[in-house]
Design a protein around this motif. Structure first.
Motif, PDB file in Angstrom:
ATOM      1  N   THR A  10       0.735  -1.275   0.107  1.00 20.02           N
ATOM      2  CA  THR A  10       0.200   0.097   0.031  1.00 20.02           C
ATOM      3  C   THR A  10       1.044   0.819   0.181  1.00 20.02           C
ATOM      4  O   THR A  10       1.558   1.443   1.421  1.00 20.02           O
ATOM      5  N   PRO A  11       1.021   1.849  -1.063  1.00 19.67           N
ATOM      6  CA  PRO A  11       1.831   2.979  -1.288  1.00 19.67           C
ATOM      7  C   PRO A  11       0.359   4.596  -0.727  1.00 19.67           C
ATOM      8  O   PRO A  11      -0.126   4.774  -1.109  1.00 19.67           O
ATOM      9  N   SER A  12       1.242   5.405  -0.231  1.00 17.59           N
ATOM     10  CA  SER A  12       0.775   6.542   0.064  1.00 17.59           C
ATOM     11  C   SER A  12       1.455   8.090  -0.283  1.00 17.59           C
ATOM     12  O   SER A  12       2.662   8.042  -0.598  1.00 17.59           O
ATOM     13  N   VAL A  13       0.805   8.683  -1.338  1.00 15.76           N
ATOM     14  CA  VAL A  13       1.689   9.766  -2.101  1.00 15.76           C
ATOM     15  C   VAL A  13       1.277  11.120  -1.603  1.00 15.76           C
ATOM     16  O   VAL A  13       0.429  11.278  -2.205  1.00 15.76           O
ATOM     17  N   GLU A  14       2.170  11.832  -1.227  1.00 18.96           N
ATOM     18  CA  GLU A  14       2.026  13.319  -0.771  1.00 18.96           C
ATOM     19  C   GLU A  14       3.193  13.720  -1.468  1.00 18.96           C
ATOM     20  O   GLU A  14       3.985  13.493  -1.936  1.00 18.96           O
ATOM     21  N   ILE A  15       2.566  15.258  -2.868  1.00 21.70           N
ATOM     22  CA  ILE A  15       2.861  16.396  -3.004  1.00 21.70           C
ATOM     23  C   ILE A  15       3.740  17.843  -2.150  1.00 21.70           C
ATOM     24  O   ILE A  15       2.876  17.879  -0.597  1.00 21.70           O
TER      25      ILE A  15
ATOM     26  N   ILE B  69      -0.489  16.710 -11.721  1.00 19.16           N
ATOM     27  CA  ILE B  69      -0.547  16.187 -10.484  1.00 19.16           C
ATOM     28  C   ILE B  69      -0.772  14.313 -10.758  1.00 19.16           C
ATOM     29  O   ILE B  69      -0.384  13.036  -9.839  1.00 19.16           O
ATOM     30  N   LYS B  70      -2.118  14.031 -11.651  1.00 19.63           N
ATOM     31  CA  LYS B  70      -2.417  12.161 -11.048  1.00 19.63           C
ATOM     32  C   LYS B  70      -1.577  11.778 -11.569  1.00 19.63           C
ATOM     33  O   LYS B  70      -0.961  10.610 -11.030  1.00 19.63           O
ATOM     34  N   ASN B  71      -0.874  11.829 -12.618  1.00 23.65           N
ATOM     35  CA  ASN B  71       0.045  11.499 -13.347  1.00 23.65           C
ATOM     36  C   ASN B  71       1.577  10.638 -13.159  1.00 23.65           C
ATOM     37  O   ASN B  71       2.120   9.855 -12.795  1.00 23.65           O
ATOM     38  N   VAL B  72       1.550  11.922 -11.976  1.00 18.12           N
ATOM     39  CA  VAL B  72       3.282  11.694 -11.363  1.00 18.12           C
ATOM     40  C   VAL B  72       2.555  11.024 -10.228  1.00 18.12           C
ATOM     41  O   VAL B  72       3.496   9.899  -9.944  1.00 18.12           O
ATOM     42  N   THR B  73       1.604  11.290  -9.470  1.00 21.86           N
ATOM     43  CA  THR B  73       1.096  10.664  -8.312  1.00 21.86           C
ATOM     44  C   THR B  73       1.049   8.993  -8.818  1.00 21.86           C
ATOM     45  O   THR B  73       1.434   8.480  -8.156  1.00 21.86           O
ATOM     46  N   VAL B  74       0.599   8.473  -9.959  1.00 19.48           N
ATOM     47  CA  VAL B  74       0.484   7.181 -10.080  1.00 19.48           C
ATOM     48  C   VAL B  74       1.887   5.993 -10.681  1.00 19.48           C
ATOM     49  O   VAL B  74       1.903   5.228 -10.253  1.00 19.48           O
ATOM     50  N   LYS B  75       3.353   7.106 -10.641  1.00 19.00           N
ATOM     51  CA  LYS B  75       3.687   6.315 -11.493  1.00 19.00           C
ATOM     52  C   LYS B  75       4.746   6.563 -10.468  1.00 19.00           C
ATOM     53  O   LYS B  75       5.810   5.348 -10.141  1.00 19.00           O
ATOM     54  N   ALA B  76       4.653   7.632  -9.363  1.00 16.19           N
ATOM     55  CA  ALA B  76       5.225   7.314  -7.786  1.00 16.19           C
ATOM     56  C   ALA B  76       4.769   6.192  -7.189  1.00 16.19           C
ATOM     57  O   ALA B  76       5.763   5.764  -6.176  1.00 16.19           O
TER      58      ALA B  76
END
Length: 201
Positions: free
Chosen positions: A122-127, A143-150
């Motif tokens: 379970t990954p959790s991404v914060e900007i 932002i969505k693309n960057v979050t998905v790739k992260a």
């Protein structure tokens, strides 16, 4: 008079035999109850087994994604997004799916089936930072693309084979602790799955 004494002696002897018979029968019944008691204690302990998390791993990473526009081979505008990703990985076993037979006569616990490991990542991404510009705005899609790739990067960074191997070792140790009661009752553990033998159960 002698006949009367003979009859009394016979009755007394017969009474003693009856008492001996019921005494032996009582002892045999107690032995049966003891076996049943052990059986129910063990089956009750086994039935309490449920989903067991054996390994939990946490990691974190920071990632900078740069986006820009070029004109004539030169960059004319750029911006960047810095993300912070926390990843939790768990290995668990649903022990309700483990199949065990209790042989109370030969004092054996026979393991016939062991569940496979369930790995949950379970990954959790914060900007953390947005380096925006007037001419090159960062959109919600960016932002969505960057979050998905992260998230994808975080999942790929987890060595699932190693996690599975460590989880298996920990499961074996946990099972050894669970079967302490069986060993205390002089039960032997027989593994028909071929997966538990490494512990010498």
């Amino acid at each position: 008079m002698r006949n009367y004494k003979t009859i009394l002696s016979f009755v007394a002897g017969a009474g003693a035999m009856v008492l001996l018979f019921f005494g032996l029968k009582s002892c045999l019944n107690l032995g049966g109850k003891t076996e049943k008691s052990e059986y129910y204690i063990l089956t009750n302990q086994i039935s309490k087994m449920n989903k067991m998390v054996v390994i939990e791993q946490n990691s974190s990473t920071m990632q900078k994604t740069k986006m820009g526009y070029e004109f004539m081979g030169k960059e004319v505008s750029s911006n960047s997004i810095i993300t912070f990703t926390k990843t939790n990985a768990q290995v668990s076993y649903d022990l309700n799916k483990m199949k065990i037979e209790v042989d109370s006569i030969n004092k054996k616990l026979v393991i016939t089936e062991l569940p496979d490991a369930d790995i949950k990542i379970t990954p959790s991404v914060e900007i953390q930072s947005l380096d925006d510009s007037f001419f090159n705005r960062i959109s919600e899609k960016d932002i969505k693309n960057v979050t998905v790739k992260a998230k994808e990067t975080a999942i790929k960074s987890i060595d699932q084979n190693q996690l599975r191997s460590e989880g298996r070792k920990q499961l074996m140790e946990n099972l050894d602790n669970i079967f302490v009661l069986a060993k205390a009752l002089n039960y032997t553990i027989e593994d028909k799955t071929g997966k538990i033998g490494i512990l010498g159960l």
